[in-house]
Design a protein around this motif. Structure first.
Motif, PDB file in Angstrom:
ATOM      1  N   VAL A  75      47.903  30.934  56.228  1.00  0.00           N
ATOM      2  CA  VAL A  75      48.681  30.634  55.017  1.00  0.00           C
ATOM      3  C   VAL A  75      48.829  29.130  54.857  1.00  0.00           C
ATOM      4  O   VAL A  75      48.769  28.602  53.741  1.00  0.00           O
ATOM      5  CB  VAL A  75      50.060  31.331  55.069  1.00  0.00           C
ATOM      6  CG1 VAL A  75      50.920  30.900  53.882  1.00  0.00           C
ATOM      7  CG2 VAL A  75      49.899  32.848  55.072  1.00  0.00           C
ATOM      8  N   VAL A  76      49.032  28.425  55.960  1.00  0.00           N
ATOM      9  CA  VAL A  76      49.104  26.961  55.932  1.00  0.00           C
ATOM     10  C   VAL A  76      47.841  26.381  55.304  1.00  0.00           C
ATOM     11  O   VAL A  76      47.899  25.518  54.416  1.00  0.00           O
ATOM     12  CB  VAL A  76      49.308  26.396  57.358  1.00  0.00           C
ATOM     13  CG1 VAL A  76      48.987  24.909  57.406  1.00  0.00           C
ATOM     14  CG2 VAL A  76      50.730  26.638  57.830  1.00  0.00           C
ATOM     15  N   ALA A  77      46.669  26.855  55.752  1.00  0.00           N
ATOM     16  CA  ALA A  77      45.395  26.352  55.229  1.00  0.00           C
ATOM     17  C   ALA A  77      45.210  26.725  53.762  1.00  0.00           C
ATOM     18  O   ALA A  77      44.779  25.890  52.944  1.00  0.00           O
ATOM     19  CB  ALA A  77      44.236  26.908  56.060  1.00  0.00           C
ATOM     20  N   PHE A  78      45.543  27.967  53.402  1.00  0.00           N
ATOM     21  CA  PHE A  78      45.345  28.449  52.036  1.00  0.00           C
ATOM     22  C   PHE A  78      46.244  27.710  51.040  1.00  0.00           C
ATOM     23  O   PHE A  78      45.776  27.184  50.025  1.00  0.00           O
ATOM     24  CB  PHE A  78      45.607  29.954  51.983  1.00  0.00           C
ATOM     25  CG  PHE A  78      45.515  30.543  50.600  1.00  0.00           C
ATOM     26  CD1 PHE A  78      44.350  30.451  49.870  1.00  0.00           C
ATOM     27  CD2 PHE A  78      46.609  31.185  50.036  1.00  0.00           C
ATOM     28  CE1 PHE A  78      44.261  30.988  48.584  1.00  0.00           C
ATOM     29  CE2 PHE A  78      46.540  31.729  48.771  1.00  0.00           C
ATOM     30  CZ  PHE A  78      45.362  31.629  48.038  1.00  0.00           C
ATOM     31  N   VAL A  79      47.544  27.650  51.341  1.00  0.00           N
ATOM     32  CA  VAL A  79      48.482  26.981  50.433  1.00  0.00           C
ATOM     33  C   VAL A  79      48.179  25.481  50.365  1.00  0.00           C
ATOM     34  O   VAL A  79      48.201  24.884  49.276  1.00  0.00           O
ATOM     35  CB  VAL A  79      49.937  27.221  50.878  1.00  0.00           C
ATOM     36  CG1 VAL A  79      50.904  26.372  50.050  1.00  0.00           C
ATOM     37  CG2 VAL A  79      50.294  28.693  50.753  1.00  0.00           C
ATOM     38  N   GLY A  80      47.889  24.878  51.509  1.00  0.00           N
ATOM     39  CA  GLY A  80      47.540  23.460  51.505  1.00  0.00           C
ATOM     40  C   GLY A  80      46.320  23.179  50.643  1.00  0.00           C
ATOM     41  O   GLY A  80      46.278  22.186  49.900  1.00  0.00           O
ATOM     42  N   GLY A  81      45.331  24.075  50.714  1.00  0.00           N
ATOM     43  CA  GLY A  81      44.129  23.926  49.900  1.00  0.00           C
ATOM     44  C   GLY A  81      44.416  24.070  48.420  1.00  0.00           C
ATOM     45  O   GLY A  81      43.911  23.297  47.593  1.00  0.00           O
ATOM     46  N   VAL A  82      45.231  25.067  48.061  1.00  0.00           N
ATOM     47  CA  VAL A  82      45.581  25.285  46.654  1.00  0.00           C
ATOM     48  C   VAL A  82      46.328  24.075  46.088  1.00  0.00           C
ATOM     49  O   VAL A  82      46.020  23.592  44.990  1.00  0.00           O
ATOM     50  CB  VAL A  82      46.443  26.561  46.494  1.00  0.00           C
ATOM     51  CG1 VAL A  82      47.017  26.650  45.083  1.00  0.00           C
ATOM     52  CG2 VAL A  82      45.620  27.800  46.807  1.00  0.00           C
ATOM     53  N   VAL A  83      47.310  23.577  46.832  1.00  0.00           N
ATOM     54  CA  VAL A  83      48.095  22.426  46.373  1.00  0.00           C
ATOM     55  C   VAL A  83      47.200  21.199  46.204  1.00  0.00           C
ATOM     56  O   VAL A  83      47.314  20.460  45.206  1.00  0.00           O
ATOM     57  CB  VAL A  83      49.249  22.130  47.362  1.00  0.00           C
ATOM     58  CG1 VAL A  83      49.925  20.810  47.027  1.00  0.00           C
ATOM     59  CG2 VAL A  83      50.262  23.258  47.347  1.00  0.00           C
TER      60      VAL A  83
END
Length: 387
Positions: A75-83
């Motif tokens: 989730v850290v990687a996914f949300v960081g990527g989206v932001v």
């Protein structure tokens, strides 16, 4: 009386964990020739391990409720990527991108909480699936490194408070004021809590031990404040964020109905159901909260790196789980404190930095941290059998 005795044991355990942190810091400072406690290293320690502290707060609540979350790193990687993509490709203002990222984390928490709480799938299975889903989505979305992020966003985790009060010699006055205020609030809260316990007839630790503990805590805060005031940046912005989170979540767990329900569900699920607690809603909200904090950790991680990468957050779930257990959260659920979790995260951070300064191979670092986790859980199980 039994409840007050458990609280007394919990207080003594917190002192023990804090003592362990002090011993580890002194040991590594000696081994590194004083480099561990260099002012800039203290600031770096906080900034590098901020993600662990944020995740550990949520993971502690999850474990207290007798669950686990293996998806937080993905989730850290996914949300960081989206932001990062929102800011870099769509030119969204960074404050709005941060809000969207946090809302996305809440939605992810709702998704996982639904399957755990209302469908009844074990959290281990749901979050294992989530780990694969969101890691895959992160790889698809980010592909290569997304860099060139706004300076305001990067400052969230890599920046410090400006020295708007000036300097007293070489000491940053802003940092000194924050440290003094922290000591005052901590002492006031501790003495007030002890007075309430005595008035209620609850068991409390001996006054001499209590005062000694409070003095040592105050000295520790004062020492860290002094070192940060000497660092090149002063107080890291992310330290303020973590401080606010600790205050809010400590209040939630100790003073609110939701916090009491988490302890009740983790302590005895059947008894909680018979007492009228909506256990499904409690479990659902625990995972919603974990999704929010995982998103915040993703924003902090991306901010500090100044870029988003698909491999971000790798093994972060293990760091958070380890810190929670080291901080005194019981494997069996129902027991744990936010303050203990933060101390556990600091122990992990000191181990990481100390071993890195000593140039210990990364493979040995993993082995040492694994051994520390096993010992922490073993101590918990042994103490629970004695009680």
């Amino acid at each position: 009386m039994k409840e007050s005795t458990k609280r007394l044991q919990g207080s003594l355990q917190q002192y023990g964990i804090l003592g362990a942190l002090v011993v580890i810091v002194i040991l590594f400072n000696i081994l590194t020739g004083g480099r561990l406690l260099a002012p800039n290293n203290i600031a770096s320690l906080i900034q590098q391990n901020a993600y662990v502290m944020v995740l550990t707060i949520g993971m502690t609540m999850v474990i207290i409720a007798r669950h686990i979350d293996l998806a937080v790193g993905s989730v850290v990687a996914f949300v960081g990527g989206v932001v990062a993509l929102l800011m870099y490709q769509m030119h969204v203002a960074w404050p709005l991108a941060v809000v969207i990222g946090l809302l996305l984390g809440i939605l992810i928490g709702c998704w996982q909480g639904f399957w755990v709480a209302y469908v009844g799938i074990p959290a281990f299975i749901v979050t294992l699936g989530g780990m694969l889903i969101f890691r895959g989505l992160a790889i698809v979305l980010v592909e290569a490194t997304v860099s060139g992020l706004p300076s305001g966003f990067v400052a969230i985790a890599a920046g410090s408070l400006p020295p708007f009060l000036g300097y007293a010699g070489m000491l940053d006055v802003v940092t000194l004021v924050i440290g003094i205020a922290t000591i005052a609030v901590a002492l006031f809260s501790s003495f007030r809590r002890r007075a309430k316990d005595i008035k209620a007839g609850a068991a409390v630790i001996p006054f001499g031990l209590f005062v000694t503990g409070q003095v040592l805590i105050a000295l520790a805060i004062a020492f860290v404040t002094y070192l940060l005031s000497l660092s090149s940046g002063g107080t890291p912005i992310v330290l303020i964020i973590i401080g606010v989170l600790v205050v809010i979540y400590s209040f939630v767990m100790a003073k609110t109905k939701f916090g009491r329900h988490i302890y009740a569900v983790g302590g005895n699920l059947r008894a909680a159901q018979l007492s009228g607690i909506n256990t499904k809603r409690t479990d659902f909200l625990v995972f919603v909260n974990m999704g929010f904090l995982a998103a915040l950790a993703g924003i902090i991680t991306t901010s500090r790196a100044g870029a988003a990468v698909a491999t971000a957050g790798n093994n972060y779930e293990l760091d958070a789980i380890a810190a929670a257990f080291i901080g005194g959260t019981a494997v069996s659920g129902g027991i744990g404190k936010i303050s203990g979790a933060i101390i556990g995260a600091l122990i992990m951070g000191v181990l990481n930095m100390g071993l890195s300064i000593l140039a210990v191979d990364s493979a040995w670092q993993q082995s040492i941290k694994g051994l520390v986790v096993i010992l922490a859980v073993a101590v918990d199980l042994i103490s629970s059998k004695k009680n």
